[in-house]
Design an enzyme around this catalytic site. Structure first.
Site, mmCIF file in Angstrom:
data_model
loop_
_atom_site.group_PDB
_atom_site.id
_atom_site.type_symbol
_atom_site.label_atom_id
_atom_site.label_comp_id
_atom_site.label_asym_id
_atom_site.label_seq_id
_atom_site.Cartn_x
_atom_site.Cartn_y
_atom_site.Cartn_z
ATOM 1 N N GLU A 16 11.471 1.237 1.687
ATOM 2 C CA GLU A 16 11.891 0.443 2.585
ATOM 3 C C GLU A 16 13.457 0.544 2.902
ATOM 4 O O GLU A 16 13.690 0.367 4.135
ATOM 5 C CB GLU A 16 11.475 -1.104 2.300
ATOM 6 C CG GLU A 16 10.132 -1.400 2.233
ATOM 7 C CD GLU A 16 9.781 -2.723 1.795
ATOM 8 O OE1 GLU A 16 10.554 -3.365 1.182
ATOM 9 O OE2 GLU A 16 8.279 -3.075 1.447
ATOM 10 N N TYR A 65 4.345 -3.236 7.715
ATOM 11 C CA TYR A 65 3.099 -3.937 7.258
ATOM 12 C C TYR A 65 1.685 -3.133 7.480
ATOM 13 O O TYR A 65 0.648 -3.676 7.810
ATOM 14 C CB TYR A 65 3.279 -5.164 8.272
ATOM 15 C CG TYR A 65 4.049 -6.323 8.045
ATOM 16 C CD1 TYR A 65 4.610 -6.415 6.688
ATOM 17 C CD2 TYR A 65 4.905 -6.572 9.129
ATOM 18 C CE1 TYR A 65 5.533 -7.580 6.301
ATOM 19 C CE2 TYR A 65 5.900 -7.835 8.978
ATOM 20 C CZ TYR A 65 6.304 -8.068 7.620
ATOM 21 O OH TYR A 65 7.261 -9.059 7.216
ATOM 22 N N LYS A 91 14.333 -13.001 8.655
ATOM 23 C CA LYS A 91 13.249 -13.095 9.711
ATOM 24 C C LYS A 91 13.480 -13.938 11.012
ATOM 25 O O LYS A 91 14.699 -15.015 11.034
ATOM 26 C CB LYS A 91 11.711 -13.531 9.210
ATOM 27 C CG LYS A 91 11.233 -12.713 8.435
ATOM 28 C CD LYS A 91 9.992 -13.151 7.899
ATOM 29 C CE LYS A 91 9.199 -12.132 6.853
ATOM 30 N NZ LYS A 91 7.833 -12.385 6.567
ATOM 31 N N ASN A 139 8.144 -17.565 7.100
ATOM 32 C CA ASN A 139 8.502 -17.976 5.811
ATOM 33 C C ASN A 139 9.867 -17.286 5.555
ATOM 34 O O ASN A 139 10.307 -16.992 4.426
ATOM 35 C CB ASN A 139 7.471 -17.442 4.772
ATOM 36 C CG ASN A 139 7.158 -15.788 4.925
ATOM 37 O OD1 ASN A 139 7.777 -15.203 5.662
ATOM 38 N ND2 ASN A 139 6.162 -15.389 4.304
ATOM 39 N N HIS A 185 11.798 -11.620 4.068
ATOM 40 C CA HIS A 185 10.897 -10.625 3.407
ATOM 41 C C HIS A 185 11.729 -9.988 2.215
ATOM 42 O O HIS A 185 13.025 -9.715 2.212
ATOM 43 C CB HIS A 185 10.625 -9.161 4.413
ATOM 44 C CG HIS A 185 10.235 -8.157 3.574
ATOM 45 N ND1 HIS A 185 8.735 -7.799 3.085
ATOM 46 C CD2 HIS A 185 10.870 -7.005 3.184
ATOM 47 C CE1 HIS A 185 8.733 -6.743 2.641
ATOM 48 N NE2 HIS A 185 10.039 -6.180 2.540
#
Ligand code: ADP
Length: 153
Positions: free
Chosen positions: A126, A49, A9, A112, A115
């Site tokens: 995905e 998401y 991220k 965080n 993913h």
């Protein structure tokens, strides 16, 4: 062999943690079969998401995830999805176990660092969402000889 999708991220890109995070999956014995830098947009984030779209924090996640390009990776291994979720740790990074990527490298719920697909079914969806045909590679990783025992290969 199972595949899992990883997104490194924007917070990790900004903090120079791409190599550190990648190294953890390499050290575990996983096989990198796809890797590229990508600028995400509203459309792909709404899809990715979709389970969070009604949450008050969704606009925040969407703008965070577009704040820099991300690194998307596809990793392969025996029961790779479960294994990678364990390495990554729980969503709320400041509560994640020491030794996990989030536990060692992050403090935030939103920021965080990574993913990881949460099920085999979602991983397949995905990987197709983020990689085009021809961007996932097949090759013989010679250390699998030592990483796995007979029926796990
Ligand atoms: P995970 O990434 O661990 O699979 P989710 O799919 O539930 O977790 O959430 C996707 C991402 O949305 C999280 O990684 C995090 O960046 C963000 N997020 C989830 N819950 C929250 C929250 N309560 N507050 C802020 N951001 C959140």
């Amino acid at each position: 062999m199972e595949r899992s999708l990883i997104i490194i991220k924007p917070d990790a890109v900004q903090r120079g943690l791409v190599g550190e995070i990648t190294k953890r999956f390499e050290n575990k014995g996983l096989k990198l079969v796809g890797c590229k830098m990508m600028q995400l947009d509203d459309a792909i984030l709404k899809e990715h998401y979709a389970h969070l779209i009604d949450k008050p924090f969704f606009p925040g996640i969407s703008s965070f995830m577009q704040s820099t390009p991300v690194i998307v990776q596809c990793w392969e291994g025996y029961e790779a999805v479960e294994s990678m979720r364990i390495i990554v740790g729980i969503t709320k990074a400041r509560g994640a176990d020491a030794g996990t990527v989030r536990g060692d490298l992050a403090m935030s719920f939103q920021c965080n660092v990574v993913h990881a697909s949460d099920s085999s079914e979602n991983a397949e969806i995905e990987v197709k969402r983020f990689f085009k045909e021809g961007e996932i590679f097949e090759y013989n990783k010679t250390d699998f000889e030592h990483v796995y025992a007979g029926d796990e290969k």
